[in-house]
Design a protein around this motif. Sequence first.
Motif, PDB file in Angstrom:
ATOM      1  N   LEU A 139     -10.518   8.422   0.170  1.00 29.15           N
ATOM      2  CA  LEU A 139     -11.552   8.025  -0.577  1.00 29.15           C
ATOM      3  C   LEU A 139     -12.956   8.338   0.193  1.00 29.15           C
ATOM      4  O   LEU A 139     -13.946   8.775  -0.305  1.00 29.15           O
ATOM      5  CB  LEU A 139     -11.568   6.325  -0.287  1.00 29.15           C
ATOM      6  N   GLU A 140     -12.971   8.355   1.398  1.00 31.29           N
ATOM      7  CA  GLU A 140     -14.292   8.605   2.393  1.00 31.29           C
ATOM      8  C   GLU A 140     -14.493  10.147   2.084  1.00 31.29           C
ATOM      9  O   GLU A 140     -15.614  10.740   2.060  1.00 31.29           O
ATOM     10  CB  GLU A 140     -13.947   8.515   3.872  1.00 31.29           C
ATOM     11  N   ALA A 141     -13.240  10.989   1.746  1.00 37.38           N
ATOM     12  CA  ALA A 141     -13.477  12.268   1.527  1.00 37.38           C
ATOM     13  C   ALA A 141     -13.966  12.770   0.101  1.00 37.38           C
ATOM     14  O   ALA A 141     -13.923  13.838  -0.314  1.00 37.38           O
ATOM     15  CB  ALA A 141     -12.294  13.151   1.790  1.00 37.38           C
ATOM     16  N   LEU A 150     -15.998   0.536  -3.468  1.00 33.09           N
ATOM     17  CA  LEU A 150     -14.609   0.741  -3.795  1.00 33.09           C
ATOM     18  C   LEU A 150     -14.280   0.243  -5.231  1.00 33.09           C
ATOM     19  O   LEU A 150     -14.621  -0.823  -5.427  1.00 33.09           O
ATOM     20  CB  LEU A 150     -13.624   0.473  -2.703  1.00 33.09           C
ATOM     21  N   GLY A 187     -21.228   3.752  -4.072  1.00 28.56           N
ATOM     22  CA  GLY A 187     -20.338   3.795  -2.749  1.00 28.56           C
ATOM     23  C   GLY A 187     -19.428   2.767  -2.552  1.00 28.56           C
ATOM     24  O   GLY A 187     -18.478   2.627  -1.633  1.00 28.56           O
ATOM     25  N   ASN A 233      -5.043   3.332   5.697  1.00 25.67           N
ATOM     26  CA  ASN A 233      -6.022   4.407   6.421  1.00 25.67           C
ATOM     27  C   ASN A 233      -5.944   5.586   5.805  1.00 25.67           C
ATOM     28  O   ASN A 233      -6.953   6.372   5.621  1.00 25.67           O
ATOM     29  CB  ASN A 233      -5.731   4.494   7.998  1.00 25.67           C
ATOM     30  N   LYS A 273     -14.591   5.979  -5.002  1.00 25.93           N
ATOM     31  CA  LYS A 273     -15.675   5.245  -4.736  1.00 25.93           C
ATOM     32  C   LYS A 273     -16.429   5.444  -5.822  1.00 25.93           C
ATOM     33  O   LYS A 273     -16.650   6.542  -6.447  1.00 25.93           O
ATOM     34  CB  LYS A 273     -16.252   6.025  -3.250  1.00 25.93           C
ATOM     35  N   LEU A 285      -7.796   5.277   2.554  1.00 28.97           N
ATOM     36  CA  LEU A 285      -9.359   4.898   2.889  1.00 28.97           C
ATOM     37  C   LEU A 285     -10.012   6.296   3.389  1.00 28.97           C
ATOM     38  O   LEU A 285     -11.104   6.920   3.290  1.00 28.97           O
ATOM     39  CB  LEU A 285      -9.602   4.022   4.111  1.00 28.97           C
ATOM     40  N   ASN A 286      -9.087   6.978   4.331  1.00 23.89           N
ATOM     41  CA  ASN A 286      -9.755   8.506   4.555  1.00 23.89           C
ATOM     42  C   ASN A 286      -9.850   9.326   3.231  1.00 23.89           C
ATOM     43  O   ASN A 286     -10.641  10.082   3.157  1.00 23.89           O
ATOM     44  CB  ASN A 286      -8.493   9.256   5.618  1.00 23.89           C
TER      45      ASN A 286
END
Length: 161
Positions: free
Chosen positions: A67-69, A89, A87, A61, A83, A64-65
């Motif tokens: 990467l989302e940022a 991975l 979009g 997690n 990313k 992933l956080n």
Amino acid sequence: QETKTIILPGLGALTITNPDTKELMFMPFLKHDDGALAGFIEKEAGISGDEAKKTVSDEVNAILNDLEAGKAVAFGNFGSFKKGADGDLEFENGGSKVDSPPKEEVTIDSTSSEPVESAAVETKAKEEAEAKKAADAEAKKKAKEEAEAKKAADAEAEKKA
């Protein structure tokens, strides 16, 4: 049997494509938790299966956080996750530029029958287990002190009565 692939549940799988160079291939479609990583951490760190699963989940997690940022995330000395423009991975082998410190320190022994070792996760799991033991010991000590204080107070009350 030699383990060449490790699944990071919810993230994807890494497999050794060249044992000599330790080059890894990332497979984002292999996300199902086969339990191998948590099982390895449970055994090596001496923690419960649930604690090992939570540790893996927390680390994935965190990746992933980041990467989302929009950050790239180092995976030891082996490469980094990021990313792509579309979009999706991606995993880039080698020492690429990253925006956050390594989440995982990875040791790959291509002759080992053990899963790919995630030392950072293992270390964190051990630290959490030791912290839990220390907290349990402190709670027992406090309960003993409270019991002794109650006993002393009861004895004092009995003397006055």
